[in-house]
Design a protein around this motif. Structure first.
Motif, PDB file in Angstrom:
ATOM      1  N   ARG A   1       0.821  -1.216   0.000  1.00  0.00           N
ATOM      2  CA  ARG A   1       0.000   0.000   0.000  1.00  0.00           C
ATOM      3  C   ARG A   1       0.854   1.266   0.000  1.00  0.00           C
ATOM      4  N   ASP A   2       1.950   1.269   0.747  1.00  0.00           N
ATOM      5  CA  ASP A   2       2.792   2.461   0.827  1.00  0.00           C
ATOM      6  C   ASP A   2       3.270   2.881  -0.566  1.00  0.00           C
ATOM      7  N   TYR A   3       3.743   1.914  -1.338  1.00  0.00           N
ATOM      8  CA  TYR A   3       4.249   2.218  -2.675  1.00  0.00           C
ATOM      9  C   TYR A   3       3.110   2.489  -3.652  1.00  0.00           C
ATOM     10  N   THR A   4       1.978   1.849  -3.437  1.00  0.00           N
ATOM     11  CA  THR A   4       0.815   2.101  -4.287  1.00  0.00           C
ATOM     12  C   THR A   4       0.325   3.529  -4.100  1.00  0.00           C
ATOM     13  N   VAL A   5       0.266   3.992  -2.851  1.00  0.00           N
ATOM     14  CA  VAL A   5      -0.140   5.372  -2.576  1.00  0.00           C
ATOM     15  C   VAL A   5       0.849   6.340  -3.220  1.00  0.00           C
ATOM     16  N   ALA A   6       2.141   6.053  -3.114  1.00  0.00           N
ATOM     17  CA  ALA A   6       3.155   6.922  -3.729  1.00  0.00           C
ATOM     18  C   ALA A   6       2.969   6.994  -5.241  1.00  0.00           C
ATOM     19  N   ALA A   7       2.669   5.863  -5.877  1.00  0.00           N
ATOM     20  CA  ALA A   7       2.460   5.841  -7.331  1.00  0.00           C
ATOM     21  C   ALA A   7       1.225   6.662  -7.716  1.00  0.00           C
ATOM     22  N   ILE A   8       0.179   6.608  -6.910  1.00  0.00           N
ATOM     23  CA  ILE A   8      -1.023   7.403  -7.175  1.00  0.00           C
ATOM     24  C   ILE A   8      -0.698   8.885  -7.072  1.00  0.00           C
ATOM     25  N   ILE A   9       0.078   9.256  -6.055  1.00  0.00           N
ATOM     26  CA  ILE A   9       0.466  10.655  -5.863  1.00  0.00           C
ATOM     27  C   ILE A   9       1.279  11.157  -7.053  1.00  0.00           C
ATOM     28  N   VAL A  10       2.226  10.357  -7.511  1.00  0.00           N
ATOM     29  CA  VAL A  10       3.041  10.744  -8.658  1.00  0.00           C
ATOM     30  C   VAL A  10       2.158  10.901  -9.895  1.00  0.00           C
TER      31      VAL A  10
ATOM     32  N   ARG B   1      -0.196  14.485 -14.037  1.00  0.00           N
ATOM     33  CA  ARG B   1      -1.355  15.020 -14.755  1.00  0.00           C
ATOM     34  C   ARG B   1      -1.550  16.506 -14.497  1.00  0.00           C
ATOM     35  N   ASN B   2      -1.129  16.967 -13.313  1.00  0.00           N
ATOM     36  CA  ASN B   2      -1.287  18.377 -12.964  1.00  0.00           C
ATOM     37  C   ASN B   2      -0.061  18.827 -12.173  1.00  0.00           C
ATOM     38  N   PRO B   3       1.004  19.261 -12.867  1.00  0.00           N
ATOM     39  CA  PRO B   3       2.248  19.655 -12.190  1.00  0.00           C
ATOM     40  C   PRO B   3       2.064  20.759 -11.158  1.00  0.00           C
ATOM     41  N   ALA B   4       0.986  21.529 -11.247  1.00  0.00           N
ATOM     42  CA  ALA B   4       0.748  22.573 -10.248  1.00  0.00           C
ATOM     43  C   ALA B   4       0.512  21.980  -8.861  1.00  0.00           C
ATOM     44  N   LYS B   5       0.158  20.694  -8.807  1.00  0.00           N
ATOM     45  CA  LYS B   5      -0.055  20.039  -7.518  1.00  0.00           C
ATOM     46  C   LYS B   5       1.244  19.678  -6.821  1.00  0.00           C
ATOM     47  N   SER B   6       2.329  19.666  -7.556  1.00  0.00           N
ATOM     48  CA  SER B   6       3.589  19.246  -6.943  1.00  0.00           C
ATOM     49  C   SER B   6       4.609  20.366  -6.981  1.00  0.00           C
ATOM     50  N   SER B   7       5.419  20.392  -5.981  1.00  0.00           N
ATOM     51  CA  SER B   7       6.496  21.361  -5.872  1.00  0.00           C
ATOM     52  C   SER B   7       7.686  20.613  -5.298  1.00  0.00           C
TER      53      SER B   7
END
Length: 84
Positions: free
Chosen positions: A32-41, A46-52
């Motif tokens: 789950r930890d890596y699955t959640v990380a993959a979803i976040i990435v 899809r929307n680079p404004a979400k990440s910094s």
């Protein structure tokens, strides 16, 4: 304890081990930890404004070797950094 215990293991020494065993039998973690990380990435791609580079999304989305440091961010904002 919530996600801090689930993902990071914080406070896990306070969780009854029989309860943890039964819970994992009924609801396997399945990486789950890596699955959640993959979803976040995926969201960040899809929307680079979400990440910094300076938030947790950015640390997953931007490889560590390419993430700008604090002074890179200041320079990109058009300011002159002075140290000392």
């Amino acid at each position: 304890m919530g996600i801090a215990a689930d993902i990071l293991g914080l406070g896990r020494e306070f969780i009854d081990q029989d309860f943890a065993r039964r819970t994992h039998l009924d609801w396997p973690r399945e990486d789950r930890d890596y699955t959640v990380a993959a979803i976040i990435v995926g969201h960040a791609e899809r929307n680079p404004a979400k990440s910094s580079p300076v938030n947790h999304l950015g640390h997953l989305h931007y490889p560590a070797q390419s993430a700008p440091n604090w002074f890179d961010l200041i320079d990109a904002a058009g300011r002159i950094a002075t140290v000392g």
